[in-house]
Write a protein that holds these residues in place. Structure first.
Motif, short mmCIF file in Angstrom:
data_model
loop_
_atom_site.label_atom_id
_atom_site.label_comp_id
_atom_site.label_asym_id
_atom_site.label_seq_id
_atom_site.Cartn_x
_atom_site.Cartn_y
_atom_site.Cartn_z
N PHE A 54 41.05 49.09 43.59
CA PHE A 54 41.19 48.39 42.31
C PHE A 54 42.23 47.27 42.36
O PHE A 54 42.48 46.61 41.36
CB PHE A 54 41.59 49.37 41.21
CG PHE A 54 40.59 50.48 40.95
CD1 PHE A 54 39.28 50.40 41.43
CD2 PHE A 54 40.96 51.60 40.23
CE1 PHE A 54 38.37 51.42 41.19
CE2 PHE A 54 40.06 52.62 40.00
CZ PHE A 54 38.76 52.54 40.48
N GLY A 55 42.84 47.06 43.52
CA GLY A 55 43.80 45.97 43.66
C GLY A 55 45.18 46.28 43.13
O GLY A 55 45.97 45.37 42.86
N PRO A 178 47.37 42.62 43.32
CA PRO A 178 47.11 41.53 42.37
C PRO A 178 46.91 42.00 40.92
O PRO A 178 47.04 41.20 40.00
CB PRO A 178 45.83 40.87 42.91
CG PRO A 178 45.19 41.91 43.77
CD PRO A 178 46.31 42.72 44.34
N TYR A 179 46.63 43.30 40.72
CA TYR A 179 46.37 43.76 39.35
C TYR A 179 47.18 45.01 39.03
O TYR A 179 47.56 45.78 39.92
CB TYR A 179 44.87 44.05 39.17
CG TYR A 179 44.02 42.80 39.28
CD1 TYR A 179 43.90 41.92 38.22
CD2 TYR A 179 43.38 42.49 40.49
CE1 TYR A 179 43.14 40.76 38.34
CE2 TYR A 179 42.63 41.33 40.61
CZ TYR A 179 42.52 40.47 39.54
OH TYR A 179 41.78 39.32 39.65
N ARG A 180 47.44 45.20 37.75
CA ARG A 180 48.14 46.39 37.27
C ARG A 180 47.35 46.99 36.12
O ARG A 180 46.72 46.27 35.34
CB ARG A 180 49.55 46.04 36.80
CG ARG A 180 49.61 45.07 35.64
CD ARG A 180 51.04 44.71 35.29
NE ARG A 180 51.11 43.82 34.12
CZ ARG A 180 52.24 43.28 33.66
NH1 ARG A 180 53.39 43.54 34.27
NH2 ARG A 180 52.22 42.50 32.59
N LEU A 204 41.00 42.22 34.90
CA LEU A 204 40.01 42.94 35.69
C LEU A 204 39.58 44.17 34.89
O LEU A 204 40.42 44.92 34.39
CB LEU A 204 40.60 43.39 37.03
CG LEU A 204 39.84 44.48 37.81
CD1 LEU A 204 38.52 43.93 38.33
CD2 LEU A 204 40.69 45.05 38.94
N ASP A 205 38.28 44.36 34.76
CA ASP A 205 37.73 45.58 34.16
C ASP A 205 36.95 46.34 35.22
O ASP A 205 36.06 45.77 35.88
CB ASP A 205 36.79 45.26 32.99
CG ASP A 205 37.53 44.74 31.77
OD1 ASP A 205 38.76 44.90 31.71
OD2 ASP A 205 36.87 44.15 30.90
N ILE A 499 38.71 44.99 45.55
CA ILE A 499 39.25 43.94 44.67
C ILE A 499 40.48 43.34 45.35
O ILE A 499 41.49 44.01 45.53
CB ILE A 499 39.61 44.50 43.29
CG1 ILE A 499 38.36 44.99 42.57
CG2 ILE A 499 40.33 43.44 42.46
CD1 ILE A 499 37.33 43.91 42.27
N THR A 500 40.38 42.08 45.70
CA THR A 500 41.48 41.37 46.32
C THR A 500 41.62 40.01 45.64
O THR A 500 40.73 39.59 44.89
CB THR A 500 41.24 41.15 47.83
OG1 THR A 500 40.17 40.18 47.99
CG2 THR A 500 40.83 42.45 48.52
N ASP A 501 42.70 39.33 45.92
CA ASP A 501 42.84 38.00 45.32
C ASP A 501 42.03 36.95 46.08
O ASP A 501 42.10 35.76 45.76
CB ASP A 501 44.31 37.57 45.20
CG ASP A 501 45.11 37.85 46.44
OD1 ASP A 501 44.50 38.04 47.51
OD2 ASP A 501 46.34 37.90 46.34
N ALA A 502 41.22 37.40 47.05
CA ALA A 502 40.26 36.48 47.69
C ALA A 502 39.02 36.29 46.81
O ALA A 502 38.26 35.34 47.01
CB ALA A 502 39.86 37.01 49.06
#
Length: 509
Positions: A54-55, A178-180, A204-205, A499-502
Motif C-alpha cells: 500500500f506504499g 509515499p502514503y499514510r 490513494l484509495d 503502490i510506489t511513487d513511480a
C-alpha cells in the motif's frame, strides 16, 4: 473462461465506454485488493506485506528484477569477512510521514520491535547486538548472515516510527513510504500523500473487492486504476485495449504440503508419491490455468537460479504407477465403491485452501478429480486465510494448499528451512522429517560462497523430490493491470512493490 464472468465483463466495458462510469478525481489513485487486512501492525503475521504494497513502509534494501538487494533506506552497507558484523549507512534527508527524521536509532528501535513481537523474525536471523550512531547502524549476528541485506528487504523488517502514538493494529504504523493511512473501514482504506516527500497523487484509495472477477470489472468500469495479481483468466480482457499489462516470471510456488504425521495416510512415502503421480499438472497449467502457470516439480521455480533444469522428478504424471504404489502400500478397493481402504479405513484426504487466489480452489478441484481416478477421495475445505493458518498448526488436514513466495529474501534458505526443516517452527507443520535434509539445511546456514550455497540448495530440492515431500502444482506468472489514466504500474518478481511513487498520472493525448 466462465460465461457469466465474460458477460459481466462485457457489460462493464460497455458502461465504461458509454461514459456512465463514475469519473475518479484527478488527484486520487485507486487500487483493488481482494483481502482486508486483519491487523496493520507489521509484526503481526504478514501484515507488513500489505503495508509495503500500500506504499506505507519501506525497508533498508529492496530487490531489483533479478532479486539482487539494492539500497533503499540504507544508502550503502558492508560486512566483515565472517559475515557476522554488518554496517549500514542510513540515508539522510528521509522523513517519516509525521515529519520525524529517519536515523540509525529509529531503524534500530524498529528492528528491535520486530524481534520482540514477531515469532517469524528469528527464522531470518538472530541479532547479537544492534548499535546506532547518527546515520550508522551496526548489526552483529549470532551466526554468519551472508545475505543480510536481502533478509532485511523482506517486508517484515519495514521501518516504522516506534515513538508514534495510536492503535497500530487498527490505524497502522507511521512509515517513510509515499502514503499514510488516514481512515480504514470494511470497504475502503483511505490514504493521503506523505507530506515530507514528492508524491504523484494526493490521495490513494485501496478498495476491497473479495471476488477477483468483480475486481476486473471494476477496472474495466473505470472505478479503479490498478489491479495487482490479476486473475490469469481475466488477462485476455485487457490485452490490446487501453490498459497496460505488466507481467513477469514470479518467485511463487503454488503447492500442497503433506501432513506426514504418524498415523496419517501421507506418512507413507508411497502414498505421497502415488498422489503426485496421479496428478496431471501439465494439463492443469496449460488448460485449466490457460498457460499462466509453468507446470510444477521442484520446490523452487525456474525464475530462481537453483538448478531447476538439472533436477529429476521421480513422481511425474503416471496414473498406472500411482495405482501400483497404492497397491504396494496396502490400499485396495475391496468393496468396489471406487475408494481404496486399508484395515477398515477409507483412503480419504482433507485438502484445505483459501479463496484469495482464485487458482487455488480450481487446483483443489483438479486434485480431487485426478486423485479420485486412483481411488483416493479428497475432501475440499475453502476457508479464510487466518483459519488456514490456525488449522495448519492443529494438524486437522492432509493437504495444505497455498501460494508461497519462495525467494522473499533473494535467497531460498528461509523458505526451504521454514517449510521442511525440523527447525521451521512457524512453517513446517507437516510432520515430515529428514536427518539428511536437516544436515543440508545446517550446511547451507554456514555456507558463504554463492556457488557452494547453490549446490546445497540443489541437493535439498532433489531430496524433497525423492521423498515426495510436497505436491508442487506449478509456478504462476505475475501480472498487474492498470488503466490508461496512469503510467508506471509494474509488477516485480518480489511481489511487494505494488503502490510506489513511480505510478503517475498519464499524459493526456
Amino acid at each position: 473462461m466462465n460465461r457469466r464472468f465474460l458477460a459481466l465483463a462485457a457489460a462493464a466495458a460497455l458502461l465504461s465506454a458509454s461514459g456512465c462510469a463514475p469519473a475518479l478525481p484527478a488527484d486520487t489513485l485507486r487500487m483493488a485488493q481482494t483481502v482486508i487486512p486483519r491487523s496493520l501492525d507489521p509484526a503481526d503475521n504478514y501484515a507488513s506485506w500489505d503495508l509495503m504494497r500500500f506504499g506505507v513502509g519501506e525497508c533498508l534494501a529492496r530487490f531489483d528484477e533479478k532479486m539482487t538487494p539494492l539500497p533503499w533506506l540504507a544508502e550503502s552497507w558492508s560486512a566483515d569477512p565472517s559475515r557476522t558484523v554488518w554496517t549500514f549507512r542510513i540515508r539522510s534527508g528521509v522523513f517519516f510521514s509525521n515529519g520525524r527524521p529517519l536515523t540509525a536509532e529509529a531503524v534500530r528501535a524498529s528492528l528491535l520491535r520486530v524481534f520482540e513481537r514477531s515469532p517469524r523474525a528469528r527464522s531470518f536471523f538472530t541479532p547479537k547486538a544492534i548499535e546506532a550512531d547518527g546515520q550508522r547502524l551496526v548489526i552483529r549476528t549470532e551466526a554468519p548472515a551472508p545475505n543480510l541485506p536481502g533478509l532485511l528487504a523482506d517486508p517484515l523488517f519495514l521501518v516504522i516510527d516506534t515513538e508514534a502514538s495510536g492503535d497500530i493494529r487498527r490505524r497502522g504504523p507511521v512509515g517513510t513510504g509515499p502514503y499514510r493511512l488516514d481512515e480504514a473501514d470494511s470497504a475502503v482504506f483511505h490514504f493521503s500523500a506523505n507530506p515530507y516527500r514528492a508524491v504523484p497523487f494526493r490521495r490513494l484509495d485501496v478498495v476491497f473487492v473479495p471476488d477477483p472477477g468483480a475486481s476486473s470489472m471494476a477496472l474495466q468500469a473505470g472505478e479503479t486504476d490498478v489491479l495487482p495479481n490479476a486473475a490469469p483468466e481475466s488477462l485476455p480482457l485487457f490485452r490490446g485495449g487501453p490498459y497496460r499489462v505488466s507481467e513477469t516470471a514470479s518467485l511463487r510456488a503454488v503447492l500442497a504440503r503433506f501432513n506426514a504425521a504418524p498415523g496419517r495416510p501421507l506418512e507413507d512415502r508411497r502414498v505421497r508419491a502415488a498422489l503426485i503421480s496421479a496428478c496431471d499438472r501439465k494439463t492443469w497449467c496449460e488448460i485449466l490455468l490457460g498457460g499462466a502457470f509453468i507446470p510444477g516439480g521442484p520446490a523452487l521455480p525456474p525464475s530462481m537460479d537453483c538448478g531447476f533444469d538439472a533436477l529429476r522428478d521421480p513422481n511425474g504424471y503416471d496414473p498406472e504407477r500411482a495405482k501400483r504404489l497404492l497397491d504396494e502400500a496396502g490400499w485396495t478397493d475391496t468393496d468396489g465403491d471406487g475408494i481404496r481402504e486399508k484395515d477398515g479405513r477409507k483412503l480419504e484426504l482433507t485438502l484445505i485452501t483459501y479463496p484469495d487466489r482464485p487458482y487455488l480452489p480450481a487446483l483443489a478441484e483438479a486434485v480431487q478429480a485426478d486423485a479420485g481416478k486412483a481411488g483416493i477421495r479428497v475432501r475440499i475445505e475453502i476457508v479464510d486465510y487466518s483459519v488456514l493458518v490456525s488449522r495448519g498448526k492443529d494438524g486437522s488436514w492432509d493437504l495444505l494448499a497455498t501460494s508461497i513466495l519462495t525467494g522473499s529474501t533473494g535467497d531460498p534458505e528461509v523458505y526451504l528451512d521454514r517449510y521442511w526443516g525440523s527447525g521451521g517452527e512457524e512453517g513446517n507443520v507437516t510432520g515430515w522429517h529428514s536427518d539428511a535434509y536437516d544436515a543440508l539445511a545446517a550446511e547451507l546456514a554456514s555456507a558463504i560462497e554463492p556457488g557452494q550455497r547453490r549446490a546445497i540448495v540443489v541437493r535439498m530440492q532433489q531430496l524433497l523430490l525423492d521423498e515426495a515431500a510436497a505436491l508442487v502444482f506449478g509456478y504462476p506468472k505475475a501480472a498487474m493491470v492498470s488503466s490508461a489514466r496512469v503510467k508506471g504500474a509494474k509488477i516485480t518478481p518480489a511481489d511487494y512493490y505494488w503502490i510506489t511513487d513511480a505510478i503517475r498520472p498519464a499524459e493526456k493525448p
